[in-house]
Design a protein around this motif. Structure first.
Motif, PDB file in Angstrom:
ATOM      1  N   GLU A 217      43.653  46.028  33.943  1.00 29.28           N
ATOM      2  CA  GLU A 217      43.632  46.745  35.220  1.00 29.28           C
ATOM      3  C   GLU A 217      42.223  47.223  35.565  1.00 29.28           C
ATOM      4  OE1 GLU A 217      46.417  49.880  34.532  1.00 29.28           O
ATOM      5  OE2 GLU A 217      48.169  48.555  34.686  1.00 29.28           O
ATOM      6  N   VAL A 218      41.504  47.740  34.567  1.00 23.71           N
ATOM      7  CA  VAL A 218      40.141  48.227  34.792  1.00 23.71           C
ATOM      8  C   VAL A 218      39.219  47.062  35.149  1.00 23.71           C
ATOM      9  CG1 VAL A 218      38.144  49.302  33.673  1.00 23.71           C
ATOM     10  CG2 VAL A 218      40.431  50.280  33.372  1.00 23.71           C
ATOM     11  N   ALA A 219      39.343  45.944  34.433  1.00 24.91           N
ATOM     12  CA  ALA A 219      38.516  44.770  34.722  1.00 24.91           C
ATOM     13  C   ALA A 219      38.757  44.287  36.150  1.00 24.91           C
ATOM     14  CB  ALA A 219      38.818  43.651  33.728  1.00 24.91           C
ATOM     15  N   ARG A 220      39.999  44.230  36.546  1.00 29.37           N
ATOM     16  CA  ARG A 220      40.341  43.781  37.907  1.00 29.37           C
ATOM     17  C   ARG A 220      39.734  44.715  38.958  1.00 29.37           C
ATOM     18  NH1 ARG A 220      45.188  44.208  41.442  1.00 29.37           N
ATOM     19  NH2 ARG A 220      45.337  42.269  42.575  1.00 29.37           N
ATOM     20  N   ALA A 221      39.834  46.011  38.740  1.00 31.00           N
ATOM     21  CA  ALA A 221      39.271  46.977  39.689  1.00 31.00           C
ATOM     22  C   ALA A 221      37.745  46.858  39.746  1.00 31.00           C
ATOM     23  CB  ALA A 221      39.683  48.394  39.300  1.00 31.00           C
TER      24      ALA A 221
ATOM     25  N   GLN B  41      29.777  35.904  46.690  1.00 31.60           N
ATOM     26  CA  GLN B  41      28.751  34.908  46.435  1.00 31.60           C
ATOM     27  C   GLN B  41      29.280  33.876  45.445  1.00 31.60           C
ATOM     28  OE1 GLN B  41      25.239  36.960  45.083  1.00 31.60           O
ATOM     29  NE2 GLN B  41      25.651  38.682  46.428  1.00 31.60           N
ATOM     30  N   PRO B  42      28.878  32.604  45.600  1.00 30.05           N
ATOM     31  CA  PRO B  42      29.379  31.570  44.689  1.00 30.05           C
ATOM     32  C   PRO B  42      29.141  31.892  43.216  1.00 30.05           C
ATOM     33  CG  PRO B  42      28.285  30.559  46.550  1.00 30.05           C
ATOM     34  CD  PRO B  42      28.055  32.041  46.668  1.00 30.05           C
ATOM     35  N   SER B  43      27.992  32.474  42.889  1.00 24.36           N
ATOM     36  CA  SER B  43      27.727  32.793  41.481  1.00 24.36           C
ATOM     37  C   SER B  43      28.696  33.853  40.968  1.00 24.36           C
ATOM     38  CB  SER B  43      26.287  33.267  41.294  1.00 24.36           C
ATOM     39  OG  SER B  43      26.050  34.454  42.040  1.00 24.36           O
ATOM     40  N   LEU B  44      29.093  34.790  41.815  1.00 27.36           N
ATOM     41  CA  LEU B  44      30.049  35.817  41.399  1.00 27.36           C
ATOM     42  C   LEU B  44      31.461  35.262  41.302  1.00 27.36           C
ATOM     43  CD1 LEU B  44      28.927  39.082  43.218  1.00 27.36           C
ATOM     44  CD2 LEU B  44      28.642  38.449  40.820  1.00 27.36           C
ATOM     45  N   LEU B  45      31.820  34.382  42.215  1.00 31.47           N
ATOM     46  CA  LEU B  45      33.176  33.819  42.178  1.00 31.47           C
ATOM     47  C   LEU B  45      33.408  32.977  40.928  1.00 31.47           C
ATOM     48  CD1 LEU B  45      33.760  32.901  45.915  1.00 31.47           C
ATOM     49  CD2 LEU B  45      34.730  34.810  44.622  1.00 31.47           C
ATOM     50  N   ASN B  46      32.331  32.502  40.321  1.00 32.79           N
ATOM     51  CA  ASN B  46      32.446  31.725  39.086  1.00 32.79           C
ATOM     52  C   ASN B  46      32.215  32.578  37.842  1.00 32.79           C
ATOM     53  OD1 ASN B  46      32.986  29.203  40.321  1.00 32.79           O
ATOM     54  ND2 ASN B  46      30.848  29.074  40.905  1.00 32.79           N
ATOM     55  N   ALA B  47      31.972  33.865  38.019  1.00 32.35           N
ATOM     56  CA  ALA B  47      31.695  34.765  36.900  1.00 32.35           C
ATOM     57  C   ALA B  47      32.994  35.181  36.204  1.00 32.35           C
ATOM     58  CB  ALA B  47      30.951  35.999  37.400  1.00 32.35           C
ATOM     59  N   VAL B  48      32.833  35.765  35.011  1.00 30.20           N
ATOM     60  CA  VAL B  48      33.971  36.195  34.197  1.00 30.20           C
ATOM     61  C   VAL B  48      33.632  37.538  33.557  1.00 30.20           C
ATOM     62  CG1 VAL B  48      35.346  35.645  32.138  1.00 30.20           C
ATOM     63  CG2 VAL B  48      34.622  33.822  33.660  1.00 30.20           C
ATOM     64  N   ILE B  49      34.610  38.429  33.503  1.00 30.69           N
ATOM     65  CA  ILE B  49      34.478  39.643  32.695  1.00 30.69           C
ATOM     66  C   ILE B  49      35.081  39.311  31.331  1.00 30.69           C
ATOM     67  CG2 ILE B  49      35.337  41.988  32.290  1.00 30.69           C
ATOM     68  CD1 ILE B  49      33.341  42.161  34.419  1.00 30.69           C
ATOM     69  N   GLU B  50      34.284  39.476  30.281  1.00 28.76           N
ATOM     70  CA  GLU B  50      34.767  39.295  28.919  1.00 28.76           C
ATOM     71  C   GLU B  50      34.985  40.685  28.332  1.00 28.76           C
ATOM     72  OE1 GLU B  50      31.800  37.001  26.897  1.00 28.76           O
ATOM     73  OE2 GLU B  50      32.352  35.168  27.947  1.00 28.76           O
ATOM     74  N   VAL B  51      36.227  41.025  28.087  1.00 27.11           N
ATOM     75  CA  VAL B  51      36.564  42.327  27.513  1.00 27.11           C
ATOM     76  C   VAL B  51      36.621  42.152  25.996  1.00 27.11           C
ATOM     77  CG1 VAL B  51      38.220  44.217  27.464  1.00 27.11           C
ATOM     78  CG2 VAL B  51      37.891  42.914  29.577  1.00 27.11           C
ATOM     79  N   THR B  52      35.817  42.969  25.294  1.00 30.91           N
ATOM     80  CA  THR B  52      35.789  42.900  23.838  1.00 30.91           C
ATOM     81  C   THR B  52      36.251  44.228  23.239  1.00 30.91           C
ATOM     82  OG1 THR B  52      33.460  43.562  23.764  1.00 30.91           O
ATOM     83  CG2 THR B  52      33.925  41.199  23.800  1.00 30.91           C
ATOM     84  N   ASP B  53      36.669  44.170  21.981  1.00 28.63           N
ATOM     85  CA  ASP B  53      37.081  45.381  21.278  1.00 28.63           C
ATOM     86  C   ASP B  53      35.908  45.931  20.465  1.00 28.63           C
ATOM     87  OD1 ASP B  53      36.899  43.722  19.031  1.00 28.63           O
ATOM     88  OD2 ASP B  53      39.070  43.586  18.752  1.00 28.63           O
ATOM     89  N   ASP B  54      36.173  46.942  19.644  1.00 25.49           N
ATOM     90  CA  ASP B  54      35.136  47.568  18.819  1.00 25.49           C
ATOM     91  C   ASP B  54      34.472  46.601  17.849  1.00 25.49           C
ATOM     92  OD1 ASP B  54      35.090  50.210  19.758  1.00 25.49           O
ATOM     93  OD2 ASP B  54      36.861  50.738  18.590  1.00 25.49           O
ATOM     94  N   HIS B  55      35.165  45.527  17.505  1.00 23.80           N
ATOM     95  CA  HIS B  55      34.646  44.556  16.547  1.00 23.80           C
ATOM     96  C   HIS B  55      33.902  43.407  17.231  1.00 23.80           C
ATOM     97  CE1 HIS B  55      37.009  46.721  13.619  1.00 23.80           C
ATOM     98  NE2 HIS B  55      38.084  46.537  14.361  1.00 23.80           N
ATOM     99  N   GLY B  56      33.797  43.460  18.562  1.00 24.56           N
ATOM    100  CA  GLY B  56      33.115  42.403  19.300  1.00 24.56           C
ATOM    101  C   GLY B  56      33.977  41.192  19.579  1.00 24.56           C
ATOM    102  N   GLU B  57      35.256  41.273  19.257  1.00 19.84           N
ATOM    103  CA  GLU B  57      36.179  40.166  19.516  1.00 19.84           C
ATOM    104  C   GLU B  57      36.619  40.186  20.976  1.00 19.84           C
ATOM    105  OE1 GLU B  57      37.129  37.789  17.291  1.00 19.84           O
ATOM    106  OE2 GLU B  57      35.725  38.743  15.884  1.00 19.84           O
ATOM    107  N   ILE B  58      36.608  39.023  21.623  1.00 20.97           N
ATOM    108  CA  ILE B  58      37.081  38.930  23.006  1.00 20.97           C
ATOM    109  C   ILE B  58      38.601  39.059  23.003  1.00 20.97           C
ATOM    110  CG2 ILE B  58      37.297  37.461  25.038  1.00 20.97           C
ATOM    111  CD1 ILE B  58      34.591  36.224  24.294  1.00 20.97           C
ATOM    112  N   VAL B  59      39.106  40.059  23.731  1.00 23.16           N
ATOM    113  CA  VAL B  59      40.551  40.271  23.831  1.00 23.16           C
ATOM    114  C   VAL B  59      41.091  39.849  25.186  1.00 23.16           C
ATOM    115  CG1 VAL B  59      40.583  42.098  22.093  1.00 23.16           C
ATOM    116  CG2 VAL B  59      40.264  42.694  24.501  1.00 23.16           C
ATOM    117  N   LEU B  60      40.175  39.625  26.129  1.00 18.52           N
ATOM    118  CA  LEU B  60      40.591  39.274  27.484  1.00 18.52           C
ATOM    119  C   LEU B  60      39.410  38.653  28.223  1.00 18.52           C
ATOM    120  CD1 LEU B  60      42.610  39.651  29.950  1.00 18.52           C
ATOM    121  CD2 LEU B  60      41.513  41.857  30.270  1.00 18.52           C
ATOM    122  N   GLU B  61      39.660  37.572  28.924  1.00 16.86           N
ATOM    123  CA  GLU B  61      38.676  36.981  29.829  1.00 16.86           C
ATOM    124  C   GLU B  61      39.287  37.011  31.223  1.00 16.86           C
ATOM    125  OE1 GLU B  61      37.840  33.100  28.228  1.00 16.86           O
ATOM    126  OE2 GLU B  61      36.188  33.896  27.053  1.00 16.86           O
TER     127      GLU B  61
END
Length: 85
Positions: free
Chosen positions: A31-35, A47-67
């Protein structure tokens, strides 16, 4: 409470979130990433560069838990649709 970091990948560039946010679970992180994405697209434009961008949400260990692709944040959820009755 777990801490999640919201890193933006725009093209080959990764913009790190050094502080992160303490959130109750990965669903709240979604929900936070979407907002965040919607606000950025609202202020910077689709902008085209933003529309192709991704938020990578990681945890305390640096593991990606959500893209979360920026373009996906533009899709309306069924609960948010307004009917004209």
């Amino acid at each position: 409470m777990p801490r999640y970091f919201f890193n933006a990948r725009i093209g080959d560039e990764l913009i790190d979130d050094p502080e992160g946010d303490e959130l109750r679970n990965v669903d709240r992180a979604w929900e936070v990433a979407r907002a965040m994405i919607r606000e950025l697209l609202r202020t910077e434009g689709a902008q085209p560069s933003l529309l192709n961008a991704v938020i990578e949400v990681t945890d305390d260990h640096g593991e990606i838990v959500l893209e979360f692709p920026f373009a996906e944040a533009l899709l309306d959820e069924p609960d948010e649709r307004v009917t004209k009755h």
